[in-house]
Scaffold this motif. Structure first.
Motif, PDB file in Angstrom:
ATOM      1  N   ALA A  29      69.303 -36.839  43.948  1.00  6.12           N
ATOM      2  CA  ALA A  29      69.035 -35.283  44.137  1.00  6.12           C
ATOM      3  C   ALA A  29      68.746 -34.939  45.216  1.00  6.12           C
ATOM      4  N   ALA A  30      69.174 -33.561  45.938  1.00  4.48           N
ATOM      5  CA  ALA A  30      68.677 -33.004  47.030  1.00  4.48           C
ATOM      6  C   ALA A  30      67.092 -32.840  47.112  1.00  4.48           C
ATOM      7  N   SER A  31      66.527 -32.911  48.390  1.00  4.95           N
ATOM      8  CA  SER A  31      65.283 -32.549  48.636  1.00  4.95           C
ATOM      9  C   SER A  31      65.032 -31.005  47.882  1.00  4.95           C
ATOM     10  N   GLY A  32      63.831 -31.531  47.431  1.00  7.77           N
ATOM     11  CA  GLY A  32      63.231 -30.102  46.694  1.00  7.77           C
ATOM     12  C   GLY A  32      63.547 -29.887  45.458  1.00  7.77           C
ATOM     13  N   GLN A  33      64.849 -30.743  44.991  1.00  7.66           N
ATOM     14  CA  GLN A  33      65.050 -30.629  43.503  1.00  7.66           C
ATOM     15  C   GLN A  33      64.008 -31.272  42.714  1.00  7.66           C
ATOM     16  N   GLU A  34      63.862 -30.889  41.279  1.00  7.48           N
ATOM     17  CA  GLU A  34      62.779 -31.727  40.542  1.00  7.48           C
ATOM     18  C   GLU A  34      63.392 -31.498  39.071  1.00  7.48           C
ATOM     19  N   ILE A  35      63.278 -32.585  38.260  1.00  6.34           N
ATOM     20  CA  ILE A  35      63.678 -32.710  36.878  1.00  6.34           C
ATOM     21  C   ILE A  35      62.559 -32.051  36.137  1.00  6.34           C
ATOM     22  N   ALA A  36      63.067 -31.443  34.930  1.00  9.32           N
ATOM     23  CA  ALA A  36      62.235 -30.924  33.903  1.00  9.32           C
ATOM     24  C   ALA A  36      63.027 -31.121  32.496  1.00  9.32           C
ATOM     25  N   THR A  37      62.160 -31.031  31.449  1.00 10.26           N
ATOM     26  CA  THR A  37      62.414 -31.118  29.981  1.00 10.26           C
ATOM     27  C   THR A  37      61.124 -30.799  29.286  1.00 10.26           C
ATOM     28  N   ARG A  38      61.412 -30.507  27.991  1.00  5.05           N
ATOM     29  CA  ARG A  38      60.144 -30.398  27.304  1.00  5.05           C
ATOM     30  C   ARG A  38      59.291 -32.042  26.934  1.00  5.05           C
ATOM     31  N   PRO A  39      58.185 -31.876  27.154  1.00  2.06           N
ATOM     32  CA  PRO A  39      57.965 -33.100  26.810  1.00  2.06           C
ATOM     33  C   PRO A  39      57.982 -33.777  25.344  1.00  2.06           C
ATOM     34  N   PHE A  40      58.226 -32.889  24.599  1.00  5.38           N
ATOM     35  CA  PHE A  40      58.612 -33.058  23.147  1.00  5.38           C
ATOM     36  C   PHE A  40      59.708 -34.096  23.195  1.00  5.38           C
ATOM     37  N   GLN A  41      60.465 -33.980  24.151  1.00  6.14           N
ATOM     38  CA  GLN A  41      61.728 -34.913  24.082  1.00  6.14           C
ATOM     39  C   GLN A  41      61.421 -36.262  24.150  1.00  6.14           C
ATOM     40  N   LEU A  42      60.247 -36.537  24.903  1.00  2.98           N
ATOM     41  CA  LEU A  42      59.818 -38.021  25.082  1.00  2.98           C
ATOM     42  C   LEU A  42      58.770 -38.299  24.126  1.00  2.98           C
ATOM     43  N   VAL A  43      57.954 -37.215  23.594  1.00  2.00           N
ATOM     44  CA  VAL A  43      57.018 -37.573  22.671  1.00  2.00           C
ATOM     45  C   VAL A  43      57.890 -38.082  21.379  1.00  2.00           C
ATOM     46  N   THR A  44      58.966 -37.465  21.078  1.00  2.00           N
ATOM     47  CA  THR A  44      59.777 -38.008  20.078  1.00  2.00           C
ATOM     48  C   THR A  44      60.761 -39.144  20.346  1.00  2.00           C
ATOM     49  N   GLY A  45      60.250 -40.193  21.455  1.00  2.00           N
ATOM     50  CA  GLY A  45      60.957 -41.353  21.512  1.00  2.00           C
ATOM     51  C   GLY A  45      61.992 -41.472  22.565  1.00  2.00           C
ATOM     52  N   ARG A  46      62.484 -40.486  23.108  1.00  2.00           N
ATOM     53  CA  ARG A  46      63.440 -40.681  24.275  1.00  2.00           C
ATOM     54  C   ARG A  46      62.753 -41.314  25.177  1.00  2.00           C
ATOM     55  N   VAL A  47      63.621 -42.176  26.274  1.00  2.00           N
ATOM     56  CA  VAL A  47      63.068 -42.617  27.290  1.00  2.00           C
ATOM     57  C   VAL A  47      63.758 -42.176  28.612  1.00  2.00           C
TER      58      VAL A  47
END
Ligand code: NAD
Ligand code: AHE
Ligand code: ZN
Ligand code: ZN
Length: 381
Positions: free
Chosen positions: A300-318
């Motif tokens: 991804a281009a300079s300055g771009q960042e990823i986001a999600t709700r932490p709950f997505q990872l808390v509930t076991g996604r990796v």
């Protein structure tokens, strides 16, 4: 017999990117002899990868101009510098942007394919030995790129970045194993470790995504769902193992919801092969609760960042990422070449166009046309 060029400056043709977004210019470039720990390679074939376009477009924070781009190539060793013992003139090789020194903390960790030996220099377009470039045009230095700079008839690379391959292998084909095909296969086999019976989603059906599909098929995935905004990709994708197709443009719902609904709660594995941070989020969120794993492959281009709700990872996604599909370059690229020679992996099928170095700007234009997977350039013209 031609006079030896060993120890001499070689003047040859190379495509120079003088500035971001400006057409490449075929120049007479002076290529200095290899210094200690370096190898000069005659490049015979190079393909264009989306990452070359990304850096050329000015969106790469490590992009420096003027430079010689290119990192998916094959050639023959012309000469070696002092202390280089495991390569010699005449060896058939693939230059690798991911080095493998076998001696640094990272190489010895057994946990990663990333090597720390020359990365600091390759990230700033220079060679380790004297922190200078081996390329110049009329005395003006030209930066290296990714430690490979294969859009040149001759290039100089670090010896730890050179994979010696079977001399019988066709260089105009196996050049693809220097990046895209290897990355996609390795993302599945090494990074995700997809098991038989898995349900897989692949976002982006360019060369990298299709190689993911091929890798998933060989791992025994039961469903391979291909997602692309270009429906023209779907026909060809079937040949690489994709079993179902989804075009996000055909749906009002968010694409992650479409995939979750299609798969009884989500996929076991997803792969983002585009370089779009919104799609990276969708790729994570279409994974099954409790175990689904998403691998980021796209850049991804300079300055771009990823986001999600932490709950997505808390509930076991990796959430994971992969560089060069987790392959150790010098050890495993020769093995990939053998797999190709034994017809165990596809390579020819990804090559949709062949051109000459002098046509490189047309080849860049092709990257934006749905019909082009890989365009291989013959370097002698
Ligand atoms: N991590 C690594 O080691 C590595 C190695 C090679 C390439 N890459 C990166 O992988 C990505 C793919 O490379 P490639 O050469 O296959 O590129 P490509 O341009 O050939 O393929 C990208 C595909 O994504 C599709 N697409 C674009 N936007 C989309 C969207 N919003 N939704 C769905 N599909 C969309 C395009 O139609 C195209 O088919 C690039 O970002 C490249 O820089 C990473
Ligand atoms: N310079 C870029 C990073 C680009 C990037 O992530 N490159 C991938 C290979 S893309 C090949 O087509 C990679 O392997 N990265 C690991 C590394 O560079 O060591 C930026 O800063 O965004
Ligand atoms: Zn690449
Ligand atoms: Zn190392």
């Amino acid at each position: 017999m031609a006079a030896s060029t060993q120890g001499q400056v070689i003047t040859c043709k190379a495509a120079v990117a003088w500035d971001a977004n400006k057409p490449l210019v075929i120049e007479d470039v002076q290529v200095a002899p290899p210094q200690a720990g370096e190898v000069r390679i005659k490049i015979l074939s190079t393909a264009l990868c989306h990452t070359d376009y990304y850096t050329w477009s000015g969106k790469d924070p490590e992009g420096l101009f003027p430079c010689i781009l290119g990192h998916e190539a094959a050639g023959i060793v012309e000469s070696v510098g002092e202390g280089v013992t495991d390569l010699q003139p005449g060896d058939h090789v693939i230059p690798c942007y991911q080095a493998e020194c076998k001696d640094c903390k990272m190489c010895k960790s057994g946990k990663t394919n990333l090597c720390g030996k020359v990365r600091a220099a390759t990230g700033v377009g220079l060679m380790m030995n004297d922190r200078k470039s081996r390329f110049s045009v009329n005395g003006k230095p030209i930066y290296h790129f990714m430690g490979t700079s294969t859009f040149s008839q001759y290039t100089v690379v670090h010896d730890v970045s050179v994979a010696k391959i079977n001399p019988q292998a066709p260089l105009d084909k196996v050049c693809l194993l220097g990046c895209g095909v290897s990355t996609g296969l390795g993302a599945v086999w090494n990074t995700a470790k997809v098991e038989a019976g898995s349900v897989v989603a692949v976002f982006g059906l360019g060369t990298v995504g299709l190689a993911v599909a091929e890798g998933a098929k060989s791992a025994g995935a039961s469903r391979i769902i291909g997602i692309d905004i270009d429906s023209k990709k779907f026909d060809v994708a079937k040949n690489f193992g994709v079993t179902e197709f989804v075009n996000p443009k055909d749906h009002d719902k968010p694409i992650q919801q479409v995939i979750v609904d299609l798969t009884d709660g989500g996929v076991d594995y997803s792969f983002e092969c585009i370089g779009n941070v919104s799609i990276m989020r969708a790729a994570l969120e279409c994974c099954h609760k409790g175990w689904g794993t998403s691998v980021i492959v796209g850049v991804a281009a300079s300055g771009q960042e990823i986001a999600t709700r932490p709950f997505q990872l808390v509930t076991g996604r990796v959430w994971k990422g992969t560089a060069f599909g987790g392959f150790k370059s010098r050890s495993q690229v020769p093995w990939l070449v053998e797999k190709y020679m034994n017809k165990e992996i596809k390579v020819d099928e990804y090559i949709t166009h062949n051109m000459n170095l002098s046509d490189i700007n047309k080849a860049f234009d092709l990257l934006h046309e749905g019909g082009c997977l890989r365009c291989v350039l013959a370097m002698e013209h």
